[in-house]
Design an enzyme around this catalytic site. Structure first.
Site, PDB file in Angstrom:
ATOM      1  N   ASP A   1      -9.453  14.212  -4.173  1.00 56.73           N
ATOM      2  CA  ASP A   1      -9.203  13.405  -5.375  1.00 56.73           C
ATOM      3  C   ASP A   1     -10.450  12.679  -5.873  1.00 56.73           C
ATOM      4  O   ASP A   1     -10.497  12.265  -7.024  1.00 56.73           O
ATOM      5  CB  ASP A   1      -8.013  12.442  -5.193  1.00 56.73           C
ATOM      6  CG  ASP A   1      -8.168  11.518  -4.005  1.00 56.73           C
ATOM      7  OD1 ASP A   1      -9.188  11.628  -3.289  1.00 56.73           O
ATOM      8  OD2 ASP A   1      -7.261  10.692  -3.785  1.00 56.73           O
ATOM      9  N   ARG A   2     -11.459  12.529  -5.008  1.00 60.44           N
ATOM     10  CA  ARG A   2     -12.677  11.847  -5.462  1.00 60.44           C
ATOM     11  C   ARG A   2     -13.744  12.857  -5.884  1.00 60.44           C
ATOM     12  O   ARG A   2     -13.698  14.019  -5.466  1.00 60.44           O
ATOM     13  CB  ARG A   2     -13.261  10.998  -4.340  1.00 60.44           C
ATOM     14  CG  ARG A   2     -12.382   9.840  -3.953  1.00 60.44           C
ATOM     15  CD  ARG A   2     -13.083   8.968  -2.944  1.00 60.44           C
ATOM     16  NE  ARG A   2     -12.267   7.773  -2.681  1.00 60.44           N
ATOM     17  CZ  ARG A   2     -12.725   6.647  -2.187  1.00 60.44           C
ATOM     18  NH1 ARG A   2     -14.005   6.535  -1.879  1.00 60.44           N
ATOM     19  NH2 ARG A   2     -11.933   5.612  -1.989  1.00 60.44           N
TER      20      ARG A   2
ATOM     21  N   THR B   1       0.853  -1.177   0.000  1.00 60.56           N
ATOM     22  CA  THR B   1       0.000   0.000   0.000  1.00 60.56           C
ATOM     23  C   THR B   1       0.896   1.237   0.000  1.00 60.56           C
ATOM     24  O   THR B   1       1.952   1.241   0.612  1.00 60.56           O
ATOM     25  CB  THR B   1      -0.937   0.041   1.229  1.00 60.56           C
ATOM     26  OG1 THR B   1      -0.158  -0.232   2.392  1.00 60.56           O
ATOM     27  CG2 THR B   1      -2.019  -1.004   1.129  1.00 60.56           C
TER      28      THR B   1
ATOM     29  N   ASP C   1     -13.993  14.774  -1.942  1.00 63.38           N
ATOM     30  CA  ASP C   1     -13.722  14.134  -0.651  1.00 63.38           C
ATOM     31  C   ASP C   1     -12.679  14.886   0.171  1.00 63.38           C
ATOM     32  O   ASP C   1     -12.275  16.002  -0.174  1.00 63.38           O
ATOM     33  CB  ASP C   1     -13.293  12.676  -0.861  1.00 63.38           C
ATOM     34  CG  ASP C   1     -11.878  12.560  -1.384  1.00 63.38           C
ATOM     35  OD1 ASP C   1     -11.450  13.476  -2.120  1.00 63.38           O
ATOM     36  OD2 ASP C   1     -11.187  11.580  -1.053  1.00 63.38           O
TER      37      ASP C   1
ATOM     38  N   SER D   1      -7.788  10.488   3.197  1.00 67.82           N
ATOM     39  CA  SER D   1      -8.753  10.576   2.101  1.00 67.82           C
ATOM     40  C   SER D   1     -10.172  10.859   2.596  1.00 67.82           C
ATOM     41  O   SER D   1     -10.402  11.863   3.244  1.00 67.82           O
ATOM     42  CB  SER D   1      -8.683   9.300   1.270  1.00 67.82           C
ATOM     43  OG  SER D   1      -9.427   9.453   0.101  1.00 67.82           O
ATOM     44  N   HIS D   2     -11.082   9.949   2.323  1.00 71.06           N
ATOM     45  CA  HIS D   2     -12.497  10.154   2.627  1.00 71.06           C
ATOM     46  C   HIS D   2     -12.863   9.663   4.020  1.00 71.06           C
ATOM     47  O   HIS D   2     -14.029   9.711   4.398  1.00 71.06           O
ATOM     48  CB  HIS D   2     -13.323   9.416   1.585  1.00 71.06           C
ATOM     49  CG  HIS D   2     -12.833   8.006   1.421  1.00 71.06           C
ATOM     50  ND1 HIS D   2     -11.664   7.715   0.754  1.00 71.06           N
ATOM     51  CD2 HIS D   2     -13.299   6.840   1.887  1.00 71.06           C
ATOM     52  CE1 HIS D   2     -11.449   6.408   0.805  1.00 71.06           C
ATOM     53  NE2 HIS D   2     -12.414   5.856   1.486  1.00 71.06           N
TER      54      HIS D   2
ATOM     55  N   LYS E   1      -6.001  10.778  -9.067  1.00 72.69           N
ATOM     56  CA  LYS E   1      -7.349  11.122  -9.468  1.00 72.69           C
ATOM     57  C   LYS E   1      -7.619  12.550  -9.020  1.00 72.69           C
ATOM     58  O   LYS E   1      -6.951  13.053  -8.110  1.00 72.69           O
ATOM     59  CB  LYS E   1      -8.352  10.140  -8.871  1.00 72.69           C
ATOM     60  CG  LYS E   1      -8.244   9.941  -7.382  1.00 72.69           C
ATOM     61  CD  LYS E   1      -8.975   8.660  -6.999  1.00 72.69           C
ATOM     62  CE  LYS E   1      -8.708   8.313  -5.541  1.00 72.69           C
ATOM     63  NZ  LYS E   1      -8.737   6.893  -5.285  1.00 72.69           N
TER      64      LYS E   1
ATOM     65  N   ASP F   1      -9.447  14.838   0.684  1.00 71.28           N
ATOM     66  CA  ASP F   1      -8.218  15.356   0.080  1.00 71.28           C
ATOM     67  C   ASP F   1      -8.403  15.775  -1.380  1.00 71.28           C
ATOM     68  O   ASP F   1      -7.425  16.058  -2.071  1.00 71.28           O
ATOM     69  CB  ASP F   1      -7.087  14.333   0.200  1.00 71.28           C
ATOM     70  CG  ASP F   1      -7.406  13.036  -0.517  1.00 71.28           C
ATOM     71  OD1 ASP F   1      -8.597  12.681  -0.614  1.00 71.28           O
ATOM     72  OD2 ASP F   1      -6.464  12.373  -0.997  1.00 71.28           O
TER      73      ASP F   1
ATOM     74  N   ARG G   1     -16.048  -6.102  -0.113  1.00 73.10           N
ATOM     75  CA  ARG G   1     -16.762  -5.330  -1.127  1.00 73.10           C
ATOM     76  C   ARG G   1     -17.340  -6.297  -2.165  1.00 73.10           C
ATOM     77  O   ARG G   1     -16.625  -7.163  -2.674  1.00 73.10           O
ATOM     78  CB  ARG G   1     -15.828  -4.349  -1.824  1.00 73.10           C
ATOM     79  CG  ARG G   1     -15.154  -3.373  -0.878  1.00 73.10           C
ATOM     80  CD  ARG G   1     -14.750  -2.112  -1.630  1.00 73.10           C
ATOM     81  NE  ARG G   1     -13.798  -1.297  -0.912  1.00 73.10           N
ATOM     82  CZ  ARG G   1     -14.081  -0.501   0.128  1.00 73.10           C
ATOM     83  NH1 ARG G   1     -15.321  -0.454   0.589  1.00 73.10           N
ATOM     84  NH2 ARG G   1     -13.142   0.222   0.717  1.00 73.10           N
TER      85      ARG G   1
ATOM     86  N   SER H   1     -15.002   3.825  -7.355  1.00 69.75           N
ATOM     87  CA  SER H   1     -15.035   4.474  -6.046  1.00 69.75           C
ATOM     88  C   SER H   1     -14.920   5.988  -6.165  1.00 69.75           C
ATOM     89  O   SER H   1     -14.371   6.645  -5.294  1.00 69.75           O
ATOM     90  CB  SER H   1     -13.910   3.923  -5.184  1.00 69.75           C
ATOM     91  OG  SER H   1     -12.681   4.049  -5.872  1.00 69.75           O
TER      92      SER H   1
ATOM     93  N   THR I   1      -7.504  -2.637  -8.510  1.00 73.40           N
ATOM     94  CA  THR I   1      -7.970  -1.486  -7.735  1.00 73.40           C
ATOM     95  C   THR I   1      -6.780  -0.682  -7.199  1.00 73.40           C
ATOM     96  O   THR I   1      -5.796  -1.249  -6.756  1.00 73.40           O
ATOM     97  CB  THR I   1      -8.820  -2.002  -6.554  1.00 73.40           C
ATOM     98  OG1 THR I   1      -9.970  -2.637  -7.111  1.00 73.40           O
ATOM     99  CG2 THR I   1      -9.243  -0.875  -5.644  1.00 73.40           C
TER     100      THR I   1
END
Ligand code: G1P
Ligand code: ZN
Length: 543
Positions: free
Chosen positions: A281-282, A18, A277, A113-114, A376, A279, A496, A365, A344
């Site tokens: 990026d979404r 990661t 979101d 992130s989110h 993104k 940060d 998921r 996502s 992913t």
């Protein structure tokens, strides 16, 4: 140079593969924890002596303190320069842009992130490489290995670096440039899109709501949408970044951006709605009474990108993550361009973008992006939509209806089962994996399995192979179910289940998505035996 070397111990919690570390804030605040990870990054990338780094975050709780620690450690490790967003703020795509624009050696982005922020919520830190994108697998492995052996870190003895005032200063021999977090990013957007056309659209009375979800895109959206493009003041709501995101969950989907959804489906809906979101990026896109799934958004942007100046020459190719719906495949086919299917995670797009094989890419996502940065980019997607709306003069729902009539409609949903006991979640996936070869021909909920496999990816650029990237079942009626375990959850395991049904019959393009997906949802549960194996009756989140 006054400096100290603290003795320390290996840290727990970094998962190999990661590109960052995401943990409870309190874990990051433990003595030496953040420091160990930062030193592991510096060591893992071969040291930072003489290097330039970009540093900034999404403004969540602990952002400021963490930046002070990072700057003191960067100086003690011999970095020559850090470029820092004023107030410690940088959206992830803006950080990616700064790394590229300044030919920096990489960047440290502070965000989970989110995920919610605050003393009892989540914090995160990720390293992006010199191309502006998430660290490659090779680099993350080196950082991970270092977290297991680290026994000391370097930090300057004193802190208190002013990151709130624009300008250049030095900290113990290292240059610190505090830059406007928005300016370079806004200039990039202005180069990509027809700002005059979009401004004319707003001038003609077009209305919009942008929900920044109390997160980092507030200042970016206000500067670009309201100040430069002339959208009415008040277009941007929840626009001031707050350490706990107004106690909200800064994830732009119909669940967490419910207020925006209610407005867009209400009597006084504006023409266009969007959210981003933590940060930045979404993105979420919603028209008047018309939510756009991220998979459909990627397909539509692919079909119409040529209407924006940056993409007027057409696209080199497009990529989607495997669980993202196959809507974009049909568009790519019609355009005669390649469509790549990747595991992913954004890092897999980086090689394709760097090699010029794709121009656009996206994930189910709510991540969409292009070759303008290596992340993104939420606001970028919103601006591309606006450019397309301005050029065509059509509404969001007209554009969707047109696309479905031409290419068919991919009904799509994702069911998340959160905080499942890890052993049970793994046992369920293992059991399903063991039965994959027997599944073709199996009937469930009136559907028949056509094929079943575990996704593996051969990177066409560097030849690397990534295995174990999700179990996928396709059915004879153009339905598909995908199962995978989340790699970003911070508690237990998240299963998921991605469900999809392609319909080409003109009479079946306007169904209620839940109804259209009912059969494949039941079949997925039955075949995986999820309820019995995990003790879970229903998903926690449906998007
Ligand atoms: C999730 C999303 C994935 C995205 C990642 C980082 O990962 O599913 O598309 O790239 O967050 O934003 P997951 O938790 O599924 O591993
Ligand atoms: Zn994000």
């Amino acid at each position: 140079m006054p400096m100290q070397t603290a003795r320390t111990e290996p840290i727990e919690g970094q998962k190999p593969g990661t590109s960052g570390l995401r943990k409870k804030t309190k874990v990051f605040q433990r003595p030496h924890y953040l420091q160990n990870y930062v030193q592991s990054i510096f060591d893992g990338i071969g040291g930072i002596e003489g290097k330039t780094l970009v540093v900034g975050g999404d403004g969540r709780f602990f952002n400021d303190d963490a930046i002070q620690i990072i700057l003191r450690m960067a100086a003690a490790n011999g970095a020559s320069r850090c470029i820092v967003g004023q107030g410690g703020l940088l959206s992830t795509p803006a950080a990616s842009n700064l790394i590229r624009q300044h030919n920096a050696d990489g960047g440290l982005i502070l965000s989970a992130s989110h995920n919610p922020g605050g003393p009892d919520a989540d914090f995160g830190l990720k390293y992006n490489g010199p191309n502006g994108g998430p660290a490659t697998e090779g680099v993350t492995q080196k950082i991970y290995d270092r977290t297991k052996t680290i026994d000391a870190y370097k930090i300057t003895a004193s802190g208190g670096i002013d990151i709130d005032t624009l300008g250049t200063r030095t900290h113990q021999g290292m240059q610190v440039d505090i830059v406007d977090p928005v300016a370079d990013y806004a200039a990039l957007m202005e180069r990509l899109f027809d700002f005059d056309k979009i401004a004319a659209l707003f001038k003609s009375g077009f209305t919009m709501r942008f929900d920044a979800m109390h997160a980092v895109t507030g200042p970016y959206a206000a500067a670009i949408l309201e100040d430069r493009l002339g959208a009415a003041s008040g277009t941007v709501v929840n626009g001031t970044p707050s350490p706990d995101f107004g106690k909200g969950h800064p994830d732009p989907n119909p669940i967490w951006a419910k207020a925006l959804m209610d407005e867009m489906y209400g009597p006084d809906a504006p023409d266009f709605g969007a959210a981003s979101d933590g940060d930045g990026d979404r993105n979420m896109i919603v028209g008047k009474g018309a939510y756009v799934t991220p998979s459909d958004s990627l397909a539509l942007l692919t079909a119409k990108a040529h209407l924006a100046p940056a993409y007027a020459e057409g696209l080199a190719g497009v990529a989607r993550s495997m669980p993202t719906s196959r809507a974009v495949d049909n568009v790519a086919k019609a355009l005669g361009i390649n469509c790549y299917e990747t595991p992913t995670g954004w890092k897999f797009f980086g090689n394709l973008l760097d090699a010029g094989k794709v121009t656009l890419c996206g994930e189910e996502s709510a991540g969409t992006g292009s070759d303008h940065v290596r992340e993104k980019d939420g606001l970028w997607a919103v601006l591309l939509w606006l450019n397309i709306l301005a050029e065509t003069g059509k509404s969001v729902s007209d554009l969707l209806a047109e696309m479905w009539a031409t290419h068919g409609r991919c009904y799509y949903t994702r069911h998340d089962f959160e905080d499942v006991d890890s052993d049970k979640a793994n046992a369920m996936i293992d059991a399903l994996r063991a039965r994959l070869t027997d599944l073709p021909g199996t009937q469930a909920a009136g559907l028949t399995v056509a094929a079943a496999d575990e996704f593996a990816y051969d990177d066409p650029v560097d030849g690397s192979r990534s295995t174990g990237q999700g179990l996928r079942l396709t059915f004879t009626n153009d339905a598909r179910a995908v199962f995978r375990l989340s790699g970003t959850g911070t508690q237990g395991a998240t299963i998921r289940v991605y469900l999809e049904q392609l319909e080409s019959d003109p009479a079946r393009l306007g169904l209620d998505p839940a109804l259209a997906l009912d059969a494949v949802a039941s079949a997925a549960l039955e075949i995986s035996d999820l309820k019995a194996m995990t003790g879970r009756d229903a998903p926690d989140v449906i998007t």
